[in-house]
Each structure stands twice: as structure tokens, then as C-alpha cells.
Design an enzyme around this catalytic site. Structure first.
Site, mmCIF file in Angstrom:
data_model
loop_
_atom_site.group_PDB
_atom_site.id
_atom_site.type_symbol
_atom_site.label_atom_id
_atom_site.label_comp_id
_atom_site.label_asym_id
_atom_site.label_seq_id
_atom_site.Cartn_x
_atom_site.Cartn_y
_atom_site.Cartn_z
ATOM 1 N N ASP A 340 0.859 -1.186 0.000
ATOM 2 C CA ASP A 340 0.000 0.000 0.000
ATOM 3 C C ASP A 340 0.902 1.245 0.000
ATOM 4 O O ASP A 340 2.105 1.173 0.242
ATOM 5 C CB ASP A 340 -0.960 -0.018 1.199
ATOM 6 C CG ASP A 340 -2.184 0.852 0.957
ATOM 7 O OD1 ASP A 340 -2.176 1.666 0.018
ATOM 8 O OD2 ASP A 340 -3.161 0.740 1.728
ATOM 9 N N GLU A 530 -10.127 7.589 3.939
ATOM 10 C CA GLU A 530 -9.121 7.112 4.888
ATOM 11 C C GLU A 530 -8.711 8.102 5.966
ATOM 12 O O GLU A 530 -8.351 9.233 5.664
ATOM 13 C CB GLU A 530 -7.827 6.840 4.125
ATOM 14 C CG GLU A 530 -7.838 5.720 3.198
ATOM 15 C CD GLU A 530 -6.533 5.745 2.428
ATOM 16 O OE1 GLU A 530 -5.505 5.369 2.990
ATOM 17 O OE2 GLU A 530 -6.543 6.159 1.264
#
Ligand code: BGC
Ligand code: BGC
Length: 648
Positions: A340, A530
Site C-alpha cells: 500500500d 481514509e
């Protein structure tokens, strides 16, 4: 000698100069390596890897044998579009394997053509390398091709979970795949097969639900993305999928625990191996064994094993046990692991330690958005020092090349634009509209307030009634999403107006209400993604004061009162519920708000069911089906049904 070309010093001055330029661009550690001076030759036209009739494994082996260490490490590296756009030759010089668009990283001309031209321009730079290994372009198509203005934007996953319709999710992802690939990217970072166990997590809406069995059912979406057969990946209708974020995101502890101060996003899952396998890893078993998912993204989060004594959380990107022993060896994942966003940089230690640890743990490709050159330099040094085995590099590169061959990129590296005309088409939007309708969950319906009668005078209020940005949520055009008129489509209000000529709209409920038969108040959240959406980080599960005031005004004055919640997760309505005649959870429907009016007016039945338990208060979180003393406001699976057109 199988590969004589590898021993020949290139006579091609031009190529050597490219190599030297590359060395010069990198810090000294690389330049010091004399091996780089020998630039091998281009592959002959009859090289096995260029032959599409040979099996993929043969082609991979042949190509791997021809590659230098620098070329291999390049394949393992992914840079952000924004980092290379100004100097696209970096793609050639670094022999980059992949480029991504982060959330909102769009071309100046954010149209299908603008995208395809951009991706093709990058591709031509990859094809200018010695072995002409095509570039893989990755993007977050998490509810449609959501970075593209004009794409069909579907409900976020939590709404799709409410539909309980795996066939519809497959159809959704077929459309998303087609719209995405027609603009260039051949790879999507989705679906999130996260299991959301705490709604205070700002990514709750990216999950299909709180029960791993529901998440598993919805993994039909992987087939929608990739097709059912390996050969489908070559088709302009399909893309490579990514199951993310392996594993335990959505099940991290909120706030401080006994072991320190954690945030819920990118936090720590405190668990034991058995529970972890059952709750968090189970969806990956399905993704791999049933759907043959092409890539998997490890989670930013850490795992802290109870049986080893809590207090030693290990970052997933450093977790050899979970990445290699469990996922690759035990479950049998033969795709590649994509790290990620700069996530390896959260591993303790200096950069060399972070790179070495994550490669050795099993990560194959590295999303190092703005540090691709440093990553390459560092990994080369680690391999040369013997701290990373070349066999590990070969394994990583083989996995990446396999995907590129399966996608047909060596034969057709450039964008096949034949389906560009279907992007945001009425046919695609009709599927999204159906998904919206099927995702609506009717939680209260006293006196059969719903469905509405067509001749009623309707009064509509609320912050989320007429705001397509709010109803689309995060990961829409930009990373965090935005309020306002950001994409084409239909708001909930516009959908209501399509069904009734008797609508008064007043966002703050200030227009007179006399004469209205039904009030519809659309409450909810504004967009977030997020981190930003975490409770305690500027967000709350409680209704805003404006929403409460609108409910009080409208439900206090109009005989029949319907409240719609347009949000990525349940909001706390415990004290306002008695004032409502009907209450509907609308989730984040996306571009097709008319799907909401389809159920309000009885054109389609209500049949959505809660994919998560609805808390009575924010403090009640986490509350999940199967808990001891389970006592939510509405239980998991709850949802009233109406018949079609029942009032007409
Ligand atoms: C997110 C991923 C996403 C990636 C690329 C990360 O911050 O956690 O879900 O795929 O960015 O945008
Ligand atoms: C990017 C996202 C990424 C995030 C990670 C943002 O700038 O647009 O794609 O997930 O950074 O922090």
C-alpha cells in the site's frame, strides 16, 4: 548456452548512454556497481517470451532469464503518476514496472480520451526499454471508475452488501472493469474484502459488511473485474483485481489499548490466530481459491497475537508469517502482493531495513509513490550485499510478469478504446440505479408511510437531498470526495421530482410547510476517506445539529415524516426515531439518486438488509452479530420489505 546474449557487451553506444544517464541520476551506491556498465542487447524477435502461443509460465521463465537485476528491480517498482508525469523518461530509465493514480490523481483532461492518451504515452516509454516490458497501470476503481468525471458511480461497498445480491455485484464490477480499461488502466485496487467490525473506522463504507460470510458472498465482484476464465483478462472488458487490505483492517482497536495509543485506521488488530483466520483471513481464501484474484494489497495495519503475549504488534508489510507462510504457501496465492501507499515506510528502522524486511516478508511490487528511485537503489544494494536473495526477487518478478502476460499486454500494450462510448451510458447507469434501489434498507415504516402515493404533496428538506457529491462520498473524483455538483448524475431530489409534480424543496426547511402531506428529510454525512473519516478525527456517528433541526422541524409540522440517511455508515438516530414515520438507510448511492425514489414510490420493493449492526450510541461501538449481550438499535440483517406499487 541458453542465453548467449547475456554475456555480450552491448555494442550499442546509445543504449549504454541511457544506462549511464540512469546511473548518474541515482545516488552513489548504484553508480559504484561496475556490473551496470555492461548493457545487454535487446531480445531477438523470435524470443520465446514474445510468442503468445507459448504457455505463460514458459514466457515468464524466458523473459526472467534475459533480465538484469536492475530490470528485475524496476519491475518490482510502482511510482505515482504525479511523480513521473513531468519527466516521463523516468519510466524508461528506471525500467518501471508500474504506475498508479492515487485518489484524485487525474490527467489535466479528465475525460476517457485524456486518460487513454496519458496512459498510452507512459506505455510508449515502457516500450522504449530494452526488453519492451509493458507497464501495468493501477487505479482505485472502488465504486465505479470513480476518478473519471462522467463514469458510472455505484453505491459504495457497504450499500452493495445491503443488496445481498452477488450477481448484481458481479454485474457492477463488469461495468467498472469495462469503463476503466477503456481509458487505459488494466488493474484496479479493489475490491476491499475488509470485514468492518467497528463503524468508527473511516473506511467502514469500503466494506461489504461486518460478517465475513457476507463479504465472501460479495466476492463475485472479483469475477466481474477479471472475468471467469484466465483468457478473459486479455479482453478490453476486464481488469486485474486486487483484494485489499490483507488482513485485519476494519478490526483494529479504537484509541489506546493496553499496548499504546492507536488510531483505528492503519491501527492494530489484537487477536489470536484462530479468530483472525475465521474473521479476517477467510475472505482471502475465497479470493484466491474460488476467484483466482490477481493481486492482493497488504494492510497498513498491524497484528498483535494474543497467544504470543499482547504488546508486540507487527506491521502487515513486515509480516512474513501472514504474507508468505499463510497467504502464499498455505492458501496458495500465486498472484503478486502490491504494497500500500508508502506503507513499507512505516516499518521500524531505516529505509534499507524497511525495504529488506518487506521484500523478505513476501511483498512483490512496491507502491513507493514518490520514492521509486530510492527504492530501486536501496533494493539493488540489499541484493548485492546478499541480504535479499536473488531467488526472492525472481519469485516477485515472475508473479508480476505472469499478470502482464495474462493481461495480454505484450501483444496489446496500448489502450483498446472500443468501449469508451459505453462509459456512463444509460445502460450502465440503469444497473447502478437498480443497485441503489436494492441497497435501500427500510428500518421503520409505521402506518405504511412508504411507499408514497403519487398524488401526495411532498416537502423535501435536508443537506443531502440535492448534493451529488455528498451522495457519492469519498473516492469520487478526488481522494476525500467533495460536496457539490462534482459529477453528472441524478440527485435524490431530482429522482423524487421525476416521480411527482408536487414537490417543494427547502434545504433548511425554511419554506412554508402547510399543505404538505409528506415530509422527506435527507440527513447524513459529508464526504471523507481514509483516516479523515475516523471518529475522533473530526468525525462522529452522531447526527449534525442541522440534521437534527431539520428532522425536528419537518417531523414536527407535517403529518407523515420520512427520513433518509445518506451516509457511509449508520448514524445515531436513537432519540429522533420516535418522531419519524419511516426511516430508510440510503448509504452512499453514487451517481444514480433516482434509485432511491424508485423504492420510495413503489416502482421497486424495499428489500435491502443491514450489512452491519446499527448502534444505539457511538459508545456502543464496536457492536457485531454474535456478540455476547448483543443489543443494537437494529440487528444485523434487519430490513422491512414492501411490495411493489402497493399503494396505487
Ligand atoms: C489506500 C489504498 C489505495 C492506495 C492507492 C492507500 O492509501 O489505503 O486502499 O489503493 O492508497 O490509492
Ligand atoms: C492519495 C491517495 C492515497 C493517500 C495515502 C493521497 O494523496 O491521493 O490515493 O491513498 O494519499 O495517504
Amino acid at each position: 548456452m541458453r542465453h548467449p546474449h547475456r554475456r555480450v557487451i552491448s555494442p550499442r553506444i546509445g543504449r549504454s548512454l541511457v544506462a549511464i544517464a540512469t546511473i548518474a541520476a541515482l545516488p552513489s551506491a548504484v553508480a559504484a556497481q561496475p556490473a551496470l556498465a555492461a548493457a545487454p542487447q535487446a531480445a531477438p524477435a523470435d524470443a520465446a517470451y514474445l510468442n503468445p502461443r507459448l504457455p505463460v509460465s514458459k514466457r515468464v521463465d524466458d523473459l526472467l532469464d534475459r533480465m538484469t537485476l536492475e530490470e528485475k528491480v524496476g519491475q518490482m517498482t510502482q511510482a505515482e503518476r504525479g511523480a513521473i508525469d513531468g519527466d516521463r523518461d523516468q519510466i524508461t530509465e528506471l525500467a518501471l514496472g508500474s504506475v498508479l493514480s492515487g485518489g484524485g490523481s487525474v490527467p489535466a483532461d479528465n475525460t476517457p480520451e485524456g486518460w487513454a492518451d496519458m496512459v498510452d504515452a507512459y506505455q510508449s516509454k515502457a516500450l522504449a526499454t530494452r526488453l519492451k516490458i509493458p507497464l501495468l497501470y493501477g487505479i482505485d476503481s472502488v465504486h465505479g471508475h470513480n476518478n473519471l468525471v462522467g463514469a458510472t458511480v455505484f453505491p459504495h461497498n457497504i450499500g452493495m452488501g445491503a443488496t445481498r445480491n452477488p450477481g448484481l455485484v458481479r454485474r457492477q464490477q463488469e461495468i467498472t472493469a469495462k469503463e476503466t480499461r477503456a481509458t487505459g488502466p488494466q488493474w484496479v485496487f479493489g475490491p476491499c474484502v475488509c470485514v468492518v467490525r467497528d463503524l468508527r473506522w473511516g473506511r467502514a463504507y469500503e466494506a461489504y459488511g461486518e460478517d465475513p460470510r457476507l463479504v465472501i458472498e460479495m466476492e463475485t465482484g472479483i469475477e466481474g473485474f477479471q472475468g471467469r476464465h484466465e483468457r478473459d483478462l486479455k479482453s478490453p472488458r476486464h481488469v486485474l483485481a486486487t483484494a485489499k487490505h490483507y488482513a485485519g483492517d476494519g478490526d483494529t482497536v479504537f484509541g489506546s489499548s493496553t499496548t499504546g495509543d492507536y488510531t483505528i485506521d492503519q491501527g492494530v488488530t489484537v487477536t489470536d490466530r484462530r479468530t483472525f483466520a475465521k474473521v479476517n483471513v477467510a475472505p482471502y481464501v475465497t479470493a484466491v481459491k474460488r476467484h483466482d484474484v490477481g493481486s492482493i494489497m497488504p494492510s497498513f495495519s498491524s497484528v498483535d497475537w494474543k497467544e504470543d503475549g499482547v504488546g508486540n504488534p507487527v506491521k502487515m508489510h513486515a509480516h512474513k508469517e501472514l504474507l508468505t507462510d499463510v497467504l502464499k504457501n498455505k492458501i496458495g496465492f500465486d498472484g503478486f502482493l502490491i504494497s500500500d501507499w508508502a506503507a513499507i515506510q512505516q516499518i521500524p528502522g531505516d529505509y534499507a531495513t524497511q525495504v529488506r524486511t518487506s521484500v523478505n516478508a513476501g511483498v512483490d511490487m512496491f507502491m513507493e509513490p514518490y520514492s521509486a528511485p530510492q527504492f530501486i537503489e536501496t533494493l539493488l544494494a540489499e541484493v548485492r550485499a546478499g541480504r535479499v536473495k536473488e531467488s526472492r526477487v525472481d519469485d516477485a518478478v515472475s508473479r508480476i510478469l505472469k499478470a502482464k502476460f495474462e493481461l495480454g499486454l505484450f501483444e496489446k500494450p496500448y489502450t483498446d478504446r472500443r468501449y469508451a462510448g459505453t462509459i456512463g451510458s444509460p445502460a450502465h447507469r440503469a444497473v447502478a440505479r437498480r443497485a441503489v434501489a436494492e441497497s435501500q434498507v427500510l428500518l421503520k415504516n409505521s402506518g405504511r408511510a412508504l411507499p408514497l402515493r403519487r398524488n401526495e404533496e411532498i416537502y423535501v428538506a435536508g443537506t443531502n437531498a440535492d448534493d451529488i457529491g455528498n451522495q457519492a462520498g469519498g473516492w469520487t473524483v478526488t481522494w476525500q470526495g467533495e460536496s457539490g455538483d462534482i459529477i453528472p448524475g441524478t440527485t435524490i431530489l431530482e429522482g423524487i421530482e421525476q416521480n411527482s409534480g408536487n414537490v417543494t424543496y427547502s434545504e433548511d426547511a425554511s419554506a412554508p410547510m402547510s399543505g404538505s402531506d409528506v415530509g422527506i428529510v435527507v440527513v447524513g454525512e459529508t464526504p471523507y476517506a481514509e483516516g479523515v473519516g475516523d471518529v475522533g478525527n473530526g468525525h462522529t456517528l452522531n447526527l449534525s445539529d442541522a440534521d437534527k433541526a431539520n428532522i425536528d422541524k419537518v417531523c414536527g409540522a407535517i403529518e407523515t415524516c420520512v427520513v433518509l440517511d445518506v451516509a457511509g455508515r449508520p448514524q445515531i438516530v436513537t432519540d429522533r426515531l420516535p418522531k419519524m414515520d419511516a426511516f430508510v438507510m440510503s448509504w452512499l448511492p453514487g451517481s444514480e439518486g433516482a434509485g432511491v425514489s424508485d423504492v420510495l414510490f413503489g416502482k421497486r420493493p424495499f428489500k435491502g438488509r443491514l450489512p452491519v449492526s446499527w448502534p444505539r450510541s457511538e459508545d456502543q461501538e464496536p457492536v457485531n452479530i454474535g456478540d455476547r449481550n448483543y443489543d443494537p438499535l437494529f440487528p444485523y440483517g434487519y430490513g422491512l420489505r414492501t411490495r411493489r406499487g402497493h399503494h396505487h
